[in-house]
Enzyme design. Sequence first.
Site, PDB file in Angstrom:
ATOM      1  N   LYS A  43       0.844  -1.205   0.000  1.00 17.10           N
ATOM      2  CA  LYS A  43       0.000   0.000   0.000  1.00 17.10           C
ATOM      3  C   LYS A  43       0.876   1.250   0.000  1.00 17.10           C
ATOM      4  O   LYS A  43       0.596   2.226  -0.700  1.00 17.10           O
ATOM      5  CB  LYS A  43      -0.941  -0.018   1.223  1.00 17.10           C
ATOM      6  CG  LYS A  43      -2.119  -0.959   1.023  1.00 17.10           C
ATOM      7  CD  LYS A  43      -2.901  -1.239   2.274  1.00 17.10           C
ATOM      8  CE  LYS A  43      -3.958  -2.297   1.961  1.00 17.10           C
ATOM      9  NZ  LYS A  43      -4.609  -2.882   3.116  1.00 17.10           N
ATOM     10  N   ASP A 102     -11.623   1.795   3.114  1.00 23.84           N
ATOM     11  CA  ASP A 102     -11.943   0.375   2.924  1.00 23.84           C
ATOM     12  C   ASP A 102     -13.446   0.191   2.687  1.00 23.84           C
ATOM     13  O   ASP A 102     -13.880  -0.863   2.236  1.00 23.84           O
ATOM     14  CB  ASP A 102     -11.600  -0.427   4.190  1.00 23.84           C
ATOM     15  CG  ASP A 102     -10.208  -1.033   4.171  1.00 23.84           C
ATOM     16  OD1 ASP A 102      -9.759  -1.418   3.076  1.00 23.84           O
ATOM     17  OD2 ASP A 102      -9.595  -1.152   5.247  1.00 23.84           O
ATOM     18  N   GLN A 148      -5.375  -2.112   9.207  1.00 26.21           N
ATOM     19  CA  GLN A 148      -5.123  -3.407   8.570  1.00 26.21           C
ATOM     20  C   GLN A 148      -5.689  -4.538   9.436  1.00 26.21           C
ATOM     21  O   GLN A 148      -5.431  -4.602  10.640  1.00 26.21           O
ATOM     22  CB  GLN A 148      -3.606  -3.588   8.357  1.00 26.21           C
ATOM     23  CG  GLN A 148      -3.223  -4.785   7.511  1.00 26.21           C
ATOM     24  CD  GLN A 148      -3.720  -4.704   6.070  1.00 26.21           C
ATOM     25  OE1 GLN A 148      -3.838  -3.633   5.493  1.00 26.21           O
ATOM     26  NE2 GLN A 148      -4.016  -5.842   5.494  1.00 26.21           N
TER      27      GLN A 148
HETATM   28  N1  GUN Z   1      -6.653  -7.410   5.399  1.00 31.83           N
HETATM   29  C1  GUN Z   1      -6.720  -8.108   4.246  1.00 31.83           C
HETATM   30  N2  GUN Z   1      -7.322  -7.360   3.282  1.00 31.83           N
HETATM   31  C2  GUN Z   1      -7.633  -6.181   3.848  1.00 31.83           C
HETATM   32  C3  GUN Z   1      -8.253  -4.993   3.363  1.00 31.83           C
HETATM   33  O1  GUN Z   1      -8.668  -4.873   2.215  1.00 31.83           O
HETATM   34  N3  GUN Z   1      -8.377  -3.974   4.260  1.00 31.83           N
HETATM   35  C4  GUN Z   1      -7.963  -4.080   5.551  1.00 31.83           C
HETATM   36  N4  GUN Z   1      -8.144  -3.038   6.346  1.00 31.83           N
HETATM   37  N5  GUN Z   1      -7.389  -5.168   6.028  1.00 31.83           N
HETATM   38  C5  GUN Z   1      -7.215  -6.207   5.186  1.00 31.83           C
END
Ligand code: GUN
Length: 283
Positions: A53, A120, A97
Amino acid sequence: MAKIIDGKAISAAIRQEISAEVEKIKQEKGVVPGLAVIIVGEDPASQVYVRNKKKDCDETGINSIVHALPENTTEEELLALVHKLNNDDSVHGIIVQLPLPKHLDSDLIINNIDVNKDVDAFHPYNVGKIMIGDYELLPCTPAGVMALLERSNIEVSGKNCVVIGRSNIVGKPQAMMLLHKNGTVTVCHSKTKNLDEICRSADILVVAIGRAKYVTGDMIKEGAVVIDVGMCRDENGKLCGDVDYESAEKKASYITPVPGGVGPMTRVMLLQNTLSAAKKKLK
Ligand code: GUN
């Protein structure tokens, strides 16, 4: 033989468009879109996701700040950081996350993210907006699937769309988004009877169940569009999807590969959401 929907190429094109818009906002408004990423603990998969990211943001000119907190962070400490970021004008998007360590209540934390910074789209407010069809922030994976369809000129209206999987993050919002595009949508899951038959009725089949090569060619209608959201390992430890690509591509008209299909789109949609959040604030 099916045409391959190249998620890598499509996501690269979208990335370029995002970079150009980020640059324009910088020049015209003096604002740099900012994404804050919170990671708690040492989960190796999460560390990879967070690194990616940050790299994606760096490459598109989005400012990213990673807050790496120790495993023993308390709920109060984490909430205090979320509230601080909610009130920070340089932060347009916030990601916590997942999964969080077990002693932390993920729902409570997500419910405390400012809905306008929830890139998200996991907050119940944004989930509700998806139901209504009035949305700015969409969960990244299903939004990425819709962008793949749109950029491949695949019409959804009037088509039989079958979504396998009913998770809050993919299956359910995916069904809503296809419905908003006037698809006739069926959602299948582990208790579905006649799954094979329902699959064979699909003009557009989206598979998000997390079971390696579960959907085989005999479950696919001739000429169907097959979108594989899976990210699994096969018997040899090789990366594969929920769809058995070899048999499926003989039946499908279009198919996404794994890797290089939905995965890169999920990544780019987070950048898109961060840009949208920044633009909304500037309005
Ligand atoms: N863990 C795995 N995929 C994601 C995601 O798309 N967003 C978040 N916040 N955590 C994750």
